[in-house]
Design a protein around this motif. Structure first.
Motif, PDB file in Angstrom:
ATOM      1  N   ALA A  64       0.617  -1.235  -0.161  1.00  0.00           N
ATOM      2  CA  ALA A  64       0.182   0.168   0.073  1.00  0.00           C
ATOM      3  C   ALA A  64       0.926   0.725   0.059  1.00  0.00           C
ATOM      4  O   ALA A  64       0.591   2.108  -0.630  1.00  0.00           O
ATOM      5  CB  ALA A  64      -1.022   0.211   1.588  1.00  0.00           C
ATOM      6  N   GLY A  65       1.866   0.795   0.576  1.00  0.00           N
ATOM      7  CA  GLY A  65       2.959   2.885   0.508  1.00  0.00           C
ATOM      8  C   GLY A  65       3.245   3.007  -0.520  1.00  0.00           C
ATOM      9  O   GLY A  65       3.670   3.758  -1.167  1.00  0.00           O
ATOM     10  N   LEU A  66       3.776   1.165  -0.707  1.00  0.00           N
ATOM     11  CA  LEU A  66       4.538   2.031  -2.305  1.00  0.00           C
ATOM     12  C   LEU A  66       4.116   2.398  -3.074  1.00  0.00           C
ATOM     13  O   LEU A  66       3.836   3.255  -4.206  1.00  0.00           O
ATOM     14  CB  LEU A  66       5.214   0.076  -3.261  1.00  0.00           C
ATOM     15  N   THR A  67       2.609   1.414  -3.697  1.00  0.00           N
ATOM     16  CA  THR A  67       1.936   2.612  -4.412  1.00  0.00           C
ATOM     17  C   THR A  67       1.290   3.581  -4.427  1.00  0.00           C
ATOM     18  O   THR A  67       0.986   4.510  -5.593  1.00  0.00           O
ATOM     19  CB  THR A  67       0.221   1.229  -4.564  1.00  0.00           C
ATOM     20  N   ALA A  68       0.702   4.239  -2.601  1.00  0.00           N
ATOM     21  CA  ALA A  68       0.573   5.369  -2.762  1.00  0.00           C
ATOM     22  C   ALA A  68       2.537   6.163  -3.535  1.00  0.00           C
ATOM     23  O   ALA A  68       1.939   7.141  -3.839  1.00  0.00           O
ATOM     24  CB  ALA A  68       0.784   5.648  -0.960  1.00  0.00           C
ATOM     25  N   VAL A  69       2.834   6.257  -3.056  1.00  0.00           N
ATOM     26  CA  VAL A  69       4.254   6.742  -2.931  1.00  0.00           C
ATOM     27  C   VAL A  69       3.978   6.710  -4.352  1.00  0.00           C
ATOM     28  O   VAL A  69       4.529   8.125  -5.412  1.00  0.00           O
ATOM     29  CB  VAL A  69       5.672   5.880  -2.522  1.00  0.00           C
ATOM     30  N   LEU A  70       4.357   5.457  -5.159  1.00  0.00           N
ATOM     31  CA  LEU A  70       4.035   5.599  -7.164  1.00  0.00           C
ATOM     32  C   LEU A  70       3.127   6.147  -8.012  1.00  0.00           C
ATOM     33  O   LEU A  70       3.570   7.110  -8.520  1.00  0.00           O
ATOM     34  CB  LEU A  70       4.991   4.645  -7.117  1.00  0.00           C
ATOM     35  N   SER A  71       2.138   5.969  -7.373  1.00  0.00           N
ATOM     36  CA  SER A  71       1.184   7.399  -7.597  1.00  0.00           C
ATOM     37  C   SER A  71       0.872   8.499  -7.605  1.00  0.00           C
ATOM     38  O   SER A  71       0.258   8.948  -8.315  1.00  0.00           O
ATOM     39  CB  SER A  71      -0.545   6.227  -7.172  1.00  0.00           C
ATOM     40  N   ALA A  72       1.561   8.688  -6.721  1.00  0.00           N
ATOM     41  CA  ALA A  72       1.952  11.044  -6.105  1.00  0.00           C
ATOM     42  C   ALA A  72       2.536  10.696  -7.280  1.00  0.00           C
ATOM     43  O   ALA A  72       1.957  12.275  -7.600  1.00  0.00           O
ATOM     44  CB  ALA A  72       2.148  10.939  -5.476  1.00  0.00           C
ATOM     45  N   ALA A  73       3.058  10.433  -8.205  1.00  0.00           N
ATOM     46  CA  ALA A  73       4.296  10.656  -9.526  1.00  0.00           C
ATOM     47  C   ALA A  73       3.552  10.575 -10.550  1.00  0.00           C
ATOM     48  O   ALA A  73       2.246  10.193 -10.510  1.00  0.00           O
ATOM     49  CB  ALA A  73       4.971  10.358  -9.724  1.00  0.00           C
ATOM     50  N   ASP A  74       3.306  11.269 -11.659  1.00  0.00           N
ATOM     51  CA  ASP A  74       2.377  12.426 -12.785  1.00  0.00           C
ATOM     52  C   ASP A  74       2.650  11.051 -13.830  1.00  0.00           C
ATOM     53  O   ASP A  74       1.806  10.825 -14.719  1.00  0.00           O
ATOM     54  CB  ASP A  74       2.639  13.663 -13.015  1.00  0.00           C
ATOM     55  N   ASP A  75       3.623  10.458 -13.771  1.00  0.00           N
ATOM     56  CA  ASP A  75       4.160   9.900 -14.750  1.00  0.00           C
ATOM     57  C   ASP A  75       4.390   8.403 -14.143  1.00  0.00           C
ATOM     58  O   ASP A  75       4.777   7.601 -15.182  1.00  0.00           O
ATOM     59  CB  ASP A  75       5.419  10.077 -15.310  1.00  0.00           C
ATOM     60  N   LEU A  76       4.416   8.121 -13.241  1.00  0.00           N
ATOM     61  CA  LEU A  76       3.848   6.671 -13.040  1.00  0.00           C
ATOM     62  C   LEU A  76       2.327   5.754 -12.664  1.00  0.00           C
ATOM     63  O   LEU A  76       1.479   6.770 -11.974  1.00  0.00           O
ATOM     64  CB  LEU A  76       5.110   5.863 -12.013  1.00  0.00           C
ATOM     65  N   THR A  77       1.958   4.295 -12.686  1.00  0.00           N
ATOM     66  CA  THR A  77       1.180   4.172 -12.346  1.00  0.00           C
ATOM     67  C   THR A  77       0.590   2.580 -11.876  1.00  0.00           C
ATOM     68  O   THR A  77       1.257   1.756 -12.822  1.00  0.00           O
ATOM     69  CB  THR A  77      -0.487   4.536 -13.773  1.00  0.00           C
ATOM     70  N   VAL A  78       0.645   2.047 -10.847  1.00  0.00           N
ATOM     71  CA  VAL A  78       0.223   1.716 -10.707  1.00  0.00           C
ATOM     72  C   VAL A  78      -0.887   0.428 -11.149  1.00  0.00           C
ATOM     73  O   VAL A  78      -2.059   0.720 -10.280  1.00  0.00           O
ATOM     74  CB  VAL A  78       0.517   1.523  -8.922  1.00  0.00           C
ATOM     75  N   VAL A  79      -0.517  -0.368 -11.783  1.00  0.00           N
ATOM     76  CA  VAL A  79      -1.688  -1.462 -12.664  1.00  0.00           C
ATOM     77  C   VAL A  79      -1.666  -2.732 -11.836  1.00  0.00           C
ATOM     78  O   VAL A  79      -3.035  -3.482 -11.840  1.00  0.00           O
ATOM     79  CB  VAL A  79      -1.297  -1.857 -13.511  1.00  0.00           C
ATOM     80  N   ALA A  80      -0.752  -2.888 -10.514  1.00  0.00           N
ATOM     81  CA  ALA A  80      -1.277  -4.451  -9.985  1.00  0.00           C
ATOM     82  C   ALA A  80      -0.737  -4.808  -8.903  1.00  0.00           C
ATOM     83  O   ALA A  80       0.634  -4.175  -9.137  1.00  0.00           O
ATOM     84  CB  ALA A  80      -1.210  -5.337 -11.565  1.00  0.00           C
ATOM     85  N   GLU A  81      -0.807  -5.588  -7.654  1.00  0.00           N
ATOM     86  CA  GLU A  81      -0.518  -5.730  -7.085  1.00  0.00           C
ATOM     87  C   GLU A  81       0.370  -7.279  -6.701  1.00  0.00           C
ATOM     88  O   GLU A  81      -1.627  -7.735  -6.891  1.00  0.00           O
ATOM     89  CB  GLU A  81      -1.137  -4.894  -5.411  1.00  0.00           C
ATOM     90  N   ALA A  82       0.319  -7.995  -5.867  1.00  0.00           N
ATOM     91  CA  ALA A  82       0.547  -9.444  -5.740  1.00  0.00           C
ATOM     92  C   ALA A  82       1.542  -9.252  -4.952  1.00  0.00           C
ATOM     93  O   ALA A  82       2.459  -9.095  -3.924  1.00  0.00           O
ATOM     94  CB  ALA A  82       1.558 -10.106  -6.724  1.00  0.00           C
ATOM     95  N   GLU A  83       0.576 -10.857  -3.997  1.00  0.00           N
ATOM     96  CA  GLU A  83       1.486 -10.852  -2.637  1.00  0.00           C
ATOM     97  C   GLU A  83       2.975 -12.019  -2.447  1.00  0.00           C
ATOM     98  O   GLU A  83       3.187 -12.388  -2.003  1.00  0.00           O
ATOM     99  CB  GLU A  83       0.763 -11.275  -1.627  1.00  0.00           C
TER     100      GLU A  83
END
Length: 243
Positions: free
Chosen positions: A24-43
């Motif tokens: 969740a933390g990585l997704t939040a950090v990366l999604s805050a950048a205009d040029d990065l999109t988290v398309v999926a997460e995996a466990e």
């Protein structure tokens, strides 16, 4: 890649980590950048591979230790889909070296980077530029030193009957100041020549020295001119004193 709101090409990222808080933390950090999109997460590694095949991301962030299929087991399969950057607390030298051998384009150890450095690392790996935090870099340097030493010893044994003892020092992977001065190489050029002699390619040298591959090529061109050589083999032979 996806198009961002301002028309820039954005990177699509897959995050694989067994800890949901870290994901969740990585997704939040990366999604805050205009040029990065988290398309999926995996466990775990298996879920990461399935998600990679489905979403076809531009970059995969992969933890090392996960239950079931771990990151190291999944890495050889994931690199066939997209560039992979290891993002983990595991900082053992052997793991870093094995990850690079299996095709990882970067290795980041938690606690050694800022959020800005993380997003830039994702961009670098997505663009084909390797990115390593200090602990990972030291692990690669240790591997280079071990590799160079292992190759230098047989050469010393085979040549020792034909050369005098003063020349033995010139057979070491790292030559002395006298050799550097004789060829009029700068400190950086001598460092890069050592790495060339150890067998590293331009991409690996760029990662270890934290410079671009273009800068590495510029240094090598100047080194070849000063050593009056045209190939890496010729330059290495002169540098080690076995030309």
């Amino acid at each position: 890649m996806t198009d961002t709101a301002d028309g820039l090409r954005g990177l699509r990222v897959l995050v694989a980590d067994d800890n949901p808080v870290i994901r969740a933390g990585l997704t939040a950090v990366l999604s805050a950048a205009d040029d990065l999109t988290v398309v999926a997460e995996a466990e775990d590694g298996r879920a990461a591979y399935e998600a990679a095949l489905h979403h076809r991301p531009d970059v995969i962030l992969l933890d090392v230790r996960m239950p079931g299929v771990d990151g190291m087991a999944a890495l050889p399969h994931l690199v066939r889909v997209a560039p992979v950057m290891m993002l983990t607390y595991s900082d053992e030298t052997d793991l870093v070296q094995e990850a690079v051998r299996l095709g990882a384009g970067g290795y980041l150890v938690h606690g050694e980077f800022t959020t800005q450095q993380l997003t830039q690392a994702v961009r670098d790996v997505g663009d084909g530029r390797p990115h390593f935090t200090p602990t990972a870099t030291n692990a690669l340097l240790a591997h280079i030193r071990d590799h160079a030493t292992a190759h230098a010893k047989p050469r010393l044994r085979s040549l020792s009957p034909q050369i005098s003892s003063p020349n033995l020092s010139r057979m070491q992977p790292h030559v002395g100041q006298s050799t550097q001065s004789r060829f009029q190489l700068s400190g950086r050029e001598a460092e890069i020549m050592d790495l060339i002699a150890s067998g590293m390619n331009n991409q690996q040298i760029a990662a270890v020295c934290f410079i671009s591959e273009k800068t590495v090529k510029n240094h090598i061109n100047r080194i070849f001119a000063k050593l009056q050589t045209t190939t890496r083999a010729q330059a290495t032979a002169k540098w080690l004193g076995v030309a």
